[in-house]
Design an enzyme around this catalytic site. Structure first.
Site, PDB file in Angstrom:
ATOM      1  N   PRO A   1      33.992 112.342  42.555  1.00  0.00           N
ATOM      2  CA  PRO A   1      34.717 113.482  41.976  1.00  0.00           C
ATOM      3  C   PRO A   1      33.947 114.133  40.825  1.00  0.00           C
ATOM      4  CG  PRO A   1      35.955 111.411  41.696  1.00  0.00           C
ATOM      5  CD  PRO A   1      34.735 111.086  42.474  1.00  0.00           C
TER       6      PRO A   1
ATOM      7  N   GLU B   1      35.434 101.583  40.657  1.00  0.00           N
ATOM      8  CA  GLU B   1      35.226 102.543  39.568  1.00  0.00           C
ATOM      9  C   GLU B   1      33.890 103.272  39.713  1.00  0.00           C
ATOM     10  OE1 GLU B   1      37.681 103.189  37.326  1.00  0.00           O
ATOM     11  OE2 GLU B   1      38.790 101.805  38.598  1.00  0.00           O
TER      12      GLU B   1
ATOM     13  N   ARG C   1      29.462 121.338  62.310  1.00  0.00           N
ATOM     14  CA  ARG C   1      29.868 122.525  63.074  1.00  0.00           C
ATOM     15  C   ARG C   1      28.953 123.717  62.836  1.00  0.00           C
ATOM     16  NH1 ARG C   1      32.693 126.122  60.493  1.00  0.00           N
ATOM     17  NH2 ARG C   1      34.017 126.855  62.192  1.00  0.00           N
TER      18      ARG C   1
ATOM     19  N   ASP D   1      33.767 132.843  60.963  1.00  0.00           N
ATOM     20  CA  ASP D   1      34.983 132.241  60.449  1.00  0.00           C
ATOM     21  C   ASP D   1      35.158 132.440  58.945  1.00  0.00           C
ATOM     22  OD1 ASP D   1      33.170 130.455  59.515  1.00  0.00           O
ATOM     23  OD2 ASP D   1      33.729 128.847  60.879  1.00  0.00           O
TER      24      ASP D   1
HETATM   25  N1  ADE Z   1      35.378 109.877  45.802  1.00  0.00           N
HETATM   26  C1  ADE Z   1      36.594 109.824  45.236  1.00  0.00           C
HETATM   27  N2  ADE Z   1      37.133 111.042  45.076  1.00  0.00           N
HETATM   28  C2  ADE Z   1      36.207 111.932  45.558  1.00  0.00           C
HETATM   29  C3  ADE Z   1      36.165 113.342  45.658  1.00  0.00           C
HETATM   30  N3  ADE Z   1      37.162 114.116  45.234  1.00  0.00           N
HETATM   31  N4  ADE Z   1      35.073 113.899  46.191  1.00  0.00           N
HETATM   32  C4  ADE Z   1      34.039 113.137  46.606  1.00  0.00           C
HETATM   33  N5  ADE Z   1      34.018 111.796  46.529  1.00  0.00           N
HETATM   34  C5  ADE Z   1      35.091 111.192  46.016  1.00  0.00           C
END
Ligand code: ADE
Length: 252
Positions: free
Chosen positions: A88, A115, A153, A168
């Site tokens: 994230p 983590e 794709r 698209d």
């Molecule tokens: N691992 C945990 N959450 C994630 C996310 N939002 N994007 C990519 N990898 C992740």
């Protein structure tokens, strides 16, 4: 194109890629998806892949050695492999990033768990970090699946017609116009008259208008990025008025 997925949970990937378009692309040899179990690269008797963080704190972190050995294994087969860590904290994944990644012949997707991974993996052994959105998943596996799907794709021959990928949503940062198929009337809800007219020019201009309208209503941020023609801008000017009257009609 080849995807190597570095994961502690290879079984998660068995079913999603057996089906439909990606499944067919694998059968045709257009893409190859290989699971690399990070645990197989742990050298100790118990094949330990995680540890508690230095300095204390909650949760476990994935160890540097098994991950780096797995990456080095993949790179020993193809030194040009691009290594992506799904987290994230990475750069947001979007259609442009999918297009850029589709130009590589070999991607290694590192899926974090717990983590995350020891910082030295990120600093010295991966080429980039990518996030699929501002939310936290239990691991990078689902993010890797999303990425594999979106990149696959775009590869030549994967979609039935090369046109579908080019036309698209997002190929020019705009949302796609509505689509209708038979029946022309379903429970009193009918298809817009113009689509039955056979007038291709009028249909094409209606679709452009709907594309602009939909994008303006739902994702005004995308309108700012789009390359619009003079004609598009003219159509756009009419939309705020329509929006107002629609909202009035909705009783808002
Ligand atoms: N691992 C945990 N959450 C994630 C996310 N939002 N994007 C990519 N990898 C992740």
């Amino acid at each position: 194109m080849r995807f190597d997925v570095l994961t502690l949970f290879p079984n998660m990937f068995s079913s999603p890629f057996q089906e439909s378009i990606v499944g067919k692309a694998i059968d045709k040899g257009l893409i190859e998806i290989r699971m690399i179990n990070i645990r197989d690269f742990a050298l100790d008797k118990h094949q330990i892949v995680d540890d508690a963080p230095y300095g204390g704190g909650q949760g476990m972190v994935m160890k540097v050695e098994p991950i780096v050995r797995a990456i080095e294994f993949v790179k020993s087969e193809d030194a040009s492999t691009r290594t992506v860590y799904l987290t994230p904290q990475g750069k947001p994944f979007d259609q442009n990033k999918a297009r850029e990644l589709s130009s590589h012949s070999h991607l290694a997707l590192l899926c974090g768990r717990y983590e995350g991974v020891d910082e030295r993996v990120r600093e010295f052994f991966v080429d980039e970090e990518i996030s699929i959105g501002d939310y936290v998943l239990t691991g990078g596996e689902l993010a890797a699946m999303v990425m594999i799907d979106a990149v696959s794709r775009l590869l030549p021959g994967v979609l039935g017609s090369e046109r579908s990928a080019a036309e698209d949503s997002f190929c020019e940062s705009l949302l796609e116009h509505p689509q209708y198929i038979r029946p022309s009337n379903f429970r009193g809800k009918s298809v817009p008259e113009i689509l039955l007219s056979g007038n291709h020019e009028a249909i094409s201009s209606w679709r452009r208008r709907e594309t602009l309208k939909r994008t303006f209503m739902r994702r005004p941020d995308l309108i700012a990025k789009a390359a619009l023609t003079k004609e598009d801008r003219k159509l756009l000017q009419e939309i705020p008025k329509e929006k107002e009257s629609q909202e009035a009609g909705d009783g808002l």
